[in-house]
Design an enzyme around this catalytic site. Sequence first.
Site, PDB file in Angstrom:
ATOM      1  N   HIS A  90      -2.018  -3.007 -14.203  1.00 42.02           N
ATOM      2  CA  HIS A  90      -2.198  -2.081 -13.077  1.00 42.02           C
ATOM      3  C   HIS A  90      -2.328  -2.827 -11.761  1.00 42.02           C
ATOM      4  O   HIS A  90      -2.060  -2.284 -10.693  1.00 42.02           O
ATOM      5  CB  HIS A  90      -3.476  -1.256 -13.245  1.00 42.02           C
ATOM      6  CG  HIS A  90      -3.524  -0.460 -14.489  1.00 42.02           C
ATOM      7  ND1 HIS A  90      -2.673   0.591 -14.736  1.00 42.02           N
ATOM      8  CD2 HIS A  90      -4.313  -0.552 -15.590  1.00 42.02           C
ATOM      9  CE1 HIS A  90      -2.947   1.120 -15.922  1.00 42.02           C
ATOM     10  NE2 HIS A  90      -3.937   0.441 -16.461  1.00 42.02           N
ATOM     11  N   HIS A 115      -9.283  -7.374  -6.465  1.00 42.43           N
ATOM     12  CA  HIS A 115      -7.916  -7.085  -6.899  1.00 42.43           C
ATOM     13  C   HIS A 115      -7.167  -6.433  -5.739  1.00 42.43           C
ATOM     14  O   HIS A 115      -7.750  -6.206  -4.675  1.00 42.43           O
ATOM     15  CB  HIS A 115      -7.940  -6.177  -8.138  1.00 42.43           C
ATOM     16  CG  HIS A 115      -8.533  -4.842  -7.846  1.00 42.43           C
ATOM     17  ND1 HIS A 115      -9.866  -4.568  -8.046  1.00 42.43           N
ATOM     18  CD2 HIS A 115      -8.002  -3.708  -7.307  1.00 42.43           C
ATOM     19  CE1 HIS A 115     -10.119  -3.333  -7.663  1.00 42.43           C
ATOM     20  NE2 HIS A 115      -9.011  -2.783  -7.204  1.00 42.43           N
ATOM     21  N   HIS A 117      -3.844  -3.828  -4.060  1.00 44.33           N
ATOM     22  CA  HIS A 117      -2.941  -2.683  -4.142  1.00 44.33           C
ATOM     23  C   HIS A 117      -1.842  -2.845  -3.089  1.00 44.33           C
ATOM     24  O   HIS A 117      -2.131  -3.218  -1.955  1.00 44.33           O
ATOM     25  CB  HIS A 117      -3.685  -1.382  -3.864  1.00 44.33           C
ATOM     26  CG  HIS A 117      -4.779  -1.096  -4.845  1.00 44.33           C
ATOM     27  ND1 HIS A 117      -4.577  -0.365  -6.006  1.00 44.33           N
ATOM     28  CD2 HIS A 117      -6.075  -1.463  -4.866  1.00 44.33           C
ATOM     29  CE1 HIS A 117      -5.717  -0.280  -6.675  1.00 44.33           C
ATOM     30  NE2 HIS A 117      -6.643  -0.938  -6.009  1.00 44.33           N
ATOM     31  N   HIS A 134      -9.479  -5.014  -2.777  1.00 46.66           N
ATOM     32  CA  HIS A 134     -10.739  -4.347  -3.112  1.00 46.66           C
ATOM     33  C   HIS A 134     -11.673  -5.362  -3.744  1.00 46.66           C
ATOM     34  O   HIS A 134     -11.353  -5.935  -4.788  1.00 46.66           O
ATOM     35  CB  HIS A 134     -10.494  -3.198  -4.101  1.00 46.66           C
ATOM     36  CG  HIS A 134      -9.801  -2.023  -3.489  1.00 46.66           C
ATOM     37  ND1 HIS A 134      -9.163  -1.052  -4.232  1.00 46.66           N
ATOM     38  CD2 HIS A 134      -9.679  -1.646  -2.184  1.00 46.66           C
ATOM     39  CE1 HIS A 134      -8.669  -0.138  -3.402  1.00 46.66           C
ATOM     40  NE2 HIS A 134      -8.956  -0.481  -2.170  1.00 46.66           N
ATOM     41  N   THR A 200     -10.498   4.284  -7.395  1.00 45.06           N
ATOM     42  CA  THR A 200      -9.160   4.827  -7.114  1.00 45.06           C
ATOM     43  C   THR A 200      -8.284   4.843  -8.354  1.00 45.06           C
ATOM     44  O   THR A 200      -7.112   5.175  -8.277  1.00 45.06           O
ATOM     45  CB  THR A 200      -8.447   4.024  -6.005  1.00 45.06           C
ATOM     46  OG1 THR A 200      -8.139   2.714  -6.502  1.00 45.06           O
ATOM     47  CG2 THR A 200      -9.293   3.927  -4.743  1.00 45.06           C
ATOM     48  N   THR A 201      -8.863   4.436  -9.489  1.00 44.93           N
ATOM     49  CA  THR A 201      -8.140   4.480 -10.768  1.00 44.93           C
ATOM     50  C   THR A 201      -9.002   5.241 -11.766  1.00 44.93           C
ATOM     51  O   THR A 201     -10.226   5.308 -11.605  1.00 44.93           O
ATOM     52  CB  THR A 201      -7.882   3.054 -11.297  1.00 44.93           C
ATOM     53  OG1 THR A 201      -9.140   2.378 -11.435  1.00 44.93           O
ATOM     54  CG2 THR A 201      -6.989   2.263 -10.369  1.00 44.93           C
TER      55      THR A 201
HETATM   56 ZN    ZN Z   1      -8.650  -1.014  -6.255  1.00 40.31          ZN
END
Ligand code: ZN
Length: 249
Positions: A90, A115, A117, A134, A200-201
């Site tokens: 992801h 991590h 995005h 993030h 957000t996941t």
């Molecule tokens: Zn994130």
Amino acid sequence: MKTTMTLCAAAVMAISGVAYAAGEHPGHGPHWGYKGDTGPAAWTKLKPEFSACAGKNQSPVNLTGTIDAQLPAVAFNYKAGGTEVVNNGHTIQVNYEAGNGISMDGMQFELKQFHFHSPSENQINGKSFPLEAHLVHADKDGDLAVVSVVFDLGPSNPAVGAAWGQMPKAEGKAALPAKVSAKGLLPANRDYYRYNGSLTTPPCSEGVRWVVMKKPMTISKEQLEAFKTTLGFDNNRPVQPLNARPILR
Ligand SMILES: [Zn+2]
């Protein structure tokens, strides 16, 4: 709030030194993703545990209509502590050793991992950025605080380079030859926006303190391409309704 310590904990736990093909997480129930039948619009339907994804305090958001709240400075206590880089299917995530974190609201939050995005998830006054980092923190009770940094294209970022230099091409993880410091992701000016949001996941758990740095950092075009090529898809959830939430600055 007791919750998972990472934004992608389920996927990370599914990795046990084995590289799975994209979309396959044996024994992990319906998989979630960023498009089609398992994309953001379908998350709530994939598993009962993902019901919070339909909540009223979801992330990301468009940070706009901000309210001047004279926010106190967040104290950052980071030293080099990123020890391994994970491709969890992801995102690309750097896991952090204990002993680093932030102080805010009179509480201590320990940095667990950071991590990325692409494109950015949060928007600032309607603007989307090529990349967002993030930095995920948890206090002793599992309450989460996420520090977000957006990136424009420009000079390369050495901390990103050090972490991504080892990123696995398929799902899996790699030790970093030297500990990476999350300090290298932070702008010199630490002014920030603040709002109450969520992961957000999936499972999209709410009650997350969001601290979004106002000033963008930069990464090079080559760095961004390396991330996008490795991941192979955009990993941004669309912005969610603000509902009754104020955005403080
Ligand atoms: Zn994130």
